[in-house]
Design a protein around this motif. Structure first.
Motif, PDB file in Angstrom:
ATOM      1  N   GLU A   1       0.714  -1.115  -0.062  1.00  0.00           N
ATOM      2  CA  GLU A   1       0.062  -0.052   0.112  1.00  0.00           C
ATOM      3  C   GLU A   1       0.896   1.159   0.116  1.00  0.00           C
ATOM      4  N   ALA A   2       2.078   1.199   0.651  1.00  0.00           N
ATOM      5  CA  ALA A   2       3.028   2.244   0.347  1.00  0.00           C
ATOM      6  C   ALA A   2       3.797   2.346  -0.765  1.00  0.00           C
ATOM      7  N   GLY A   3       3.452   1.562  -1.811  1.00  0.00           N
ATOM      8  CA  GLY A   3       3.975   1.573  -3.069  1.00  0.00           C
ATOM      9  C   GLY A   3       4.980   0.803  -3.698  1.00  0.00           C
ATOM     10  N   GLN A   4       5.590  -0.078  -2.636  1.00  0.00           N
ATOM     11  CA  GLN A   4       6.512  -1.058  -2.862  1.00  0.00           C
ATOM     12  C   GLN A   4       5.854  -2.008  -3.806  1.00  0.00           C
ATOM     13  N   ARG A   5       6.651  -2.434  -4.825  1.00  0.00           N
ATOM     14  CA  ARG A   5       5.967  -3.408  -5.963  1.00  0.00           C
ATOM     15  C   ARG A   5       7.015  -4.803  -6.081  1.00  0.00           C
ATOM     16  N   VAL A   6       8.428  -4.704  -5.765  1.00  0.00           N
ATOM     17  CA  VAL A   6       9.169  -5.554  -6.028  1.00  0.00           C
ATOM     18  C   VAL A   6       9.481  -6.281  -4.710  1.00  0.00           C
ATOM     19  N   PHE A   7       9.430  -7.683  -4.602  1.00  0.00           N
ATOM     20  CA  PHE A   7       9.623  -8.429  -3.320  1.00  0.00           C
ATOM     21  C   PHE A   7      10.507  -9.445  -3.751  1.00  0.00           C
ATOM     22  N   GLY A   8      11.015 -10.161  -2.735  1.00  0.00           N
ATOM     23  CA  GLY A   8      11.971 -11.425  -2.607  1.00  0.00           C
ATOM     24  C   GLY A   8      11.333 -12.249  -1.643  1.00  0.00           C
ATOM     25  N   GLU A   9      11.381 -13.592  -2.267  1.00  0.00           N
ATOM     26  CA  GLU A   9      11.135 -14.716  -1.132  1.00  0.00           C
ATOM     27  C   GLU A   9      11.953 -15.702  -1.379  1.00  0.00           C
ATOM     28  N   ASN A  10      12.435 -16.461  -0.281  1.00  0.00           N
ATOM     29  CA  ASN A  10      13.357 -17.330  -0.547  1.00  0.00           C
ATOM     30  C   ASN A  10      13.009 -19.033  -0.562  1.00  0.00           C
ATOM     31  N   ARG A  11      11.747 -19.199  -0.379  1.00  0.00           N
ATOM     32  CA  ARG A  11      11.146 -20.409  -0.555  1.00  0.00           C
ATOM     33  C   ARG A  11       9.743 -20.770  -1.380  1.00  0.00           C
ATOM     34  N   VAL A  12       9.932 -21.680  -2.278  1.00  0.00           N
ATOM     35  CA  VAL A  12       8.835 -21.676  -3.314  1.00  0.00           C
ATOM     36  C   VAL A  12       7.363 -22.051  -2.551  1.00  0.00           C
ATOM     37  N   GLN A  13       7.644 -22.873  -1.299  1.00  0.00           N
ATOM     38  CA  GLN A  13       6.172 -23.353  -0.595  1.00  0.00           C
ATOM     39  C   GLN A  13       5.619 -22.032   0.040  1.00  0.00           C
TER      40      GLN A  13
END
Ligand SMILES: *Cc1c(COP(=O)(O)O)cnc(C)c1O
Length: 230
Positions: free
Chosen positions: A48-60
């Motif tokens: 909601e604060a405008g951030q659009r790129v995210f990282g995750e380290n686990r597929v599940q």
């Protein structure tokens, strides 16, 4: 205590300042907000604060959290930053917009197959184990250029960048400089390097993507294995 949105603002300001200090073009560094272990409800305010790129380290974990968030924020982009097992490649190709952790031929081959089958072309970076740590994923620095070439020529994969996670006990600067050097040798312009503790140093060394988790979301409440299976 500050909110995640407030901390996001501080990180953004810090990135903009580092761009100025190190003569990097304004906006040339993409913030990848690392949301591993953070539940969807904790991620939403940052979206909601405008951030659009995210990282995750686990597929599940990503599979459980992101399809719902994507419905409300269809323009978000999700990066896989953890090691990828070949039996999770199909799901990873469907879930992620960028896979930062290509690091071996077998994985490259399975990725090529699944991408062709599903008609999806996530961005692909090669992970380099700059510290040559036996327990850590990534191709050895000496083998990186040949591996990038094989990804392109043997597997037909369009590798666009490199990623590294320096050893926790080392000064990060030399690792970032090494990654930048290898990228130059391979004609790659995307460099994913730098985390909460050292992203300004990474920007100094040419990072185009910094992966920042705890500086935005706070300390993680349970450990997320960095070397475990994605
Ligand atoms: C967890 C993680 C990060 C973010 O770490 P912080 O120190 O919380 O910023 C970045 N990159 C990778 C690969 C990670 O696993």
């Amino acid at each position: 205590m500050d909110s995640a949105a407030e901390r996001l603002d501080i990180v953004r300001t810090t990135i903009a300042r580092a761009e100025r200090i190190w003569n990097r073009a304004a906006g040339s560094v993409t913030l990848v907000a690392v949301s591993k272990t953070v539940p969807a409800d904790g991620i939403r305010p940052v979206l909601e604060a405008g951030q659009r790129v995210f990282g995750e380290n686990r597929v599940q974990e990503a599979k459980a959290k992101w399809p719902g968030l994507r419905e409300d924020f269809p323009d978000l982009r999700l990066h896989l930053i953890g090691p990828l097992q070949t039996n999770k490649v199909r799901e990873a190709v469907e879930l992620f917009d960028v896979i930062e952790t290509v690091d071996r031929d077998r994985l490259a081959g399975v990725l090529a197959e699944e991408m062709a089958k599903r008609g999806r072309t996530p961005g692909l970076y090669v992970q380099v184990n700059t510290g040559e740590e036996p327990q850590k994923a990534g191709i050895a620095p000496k083998e990186a250029a040949a591996f990038v070439a094989r990804c392109r020529e043997v597997h037909g994969l369009a590798i666009t960048g490199l990623m590294c996670i320096p050893p926790a006990e080392d000064l990060p600067g030399p690792h970032f400089a090494l990654l930048a050097k290898i990228a130059g040798d391979c004609g790659l312009s995307t460099l994913s390097m730098g985390m909460s503790a050292d992203y300004e140093i990474a920007i100094q060394h040419g990072a185009t993507h910094v992966r920042v988790g705890s500086a935005i979301f706070g300390a993680r409440h349970y450990p997320a294995p960095e070397a475990g299976p994605a």
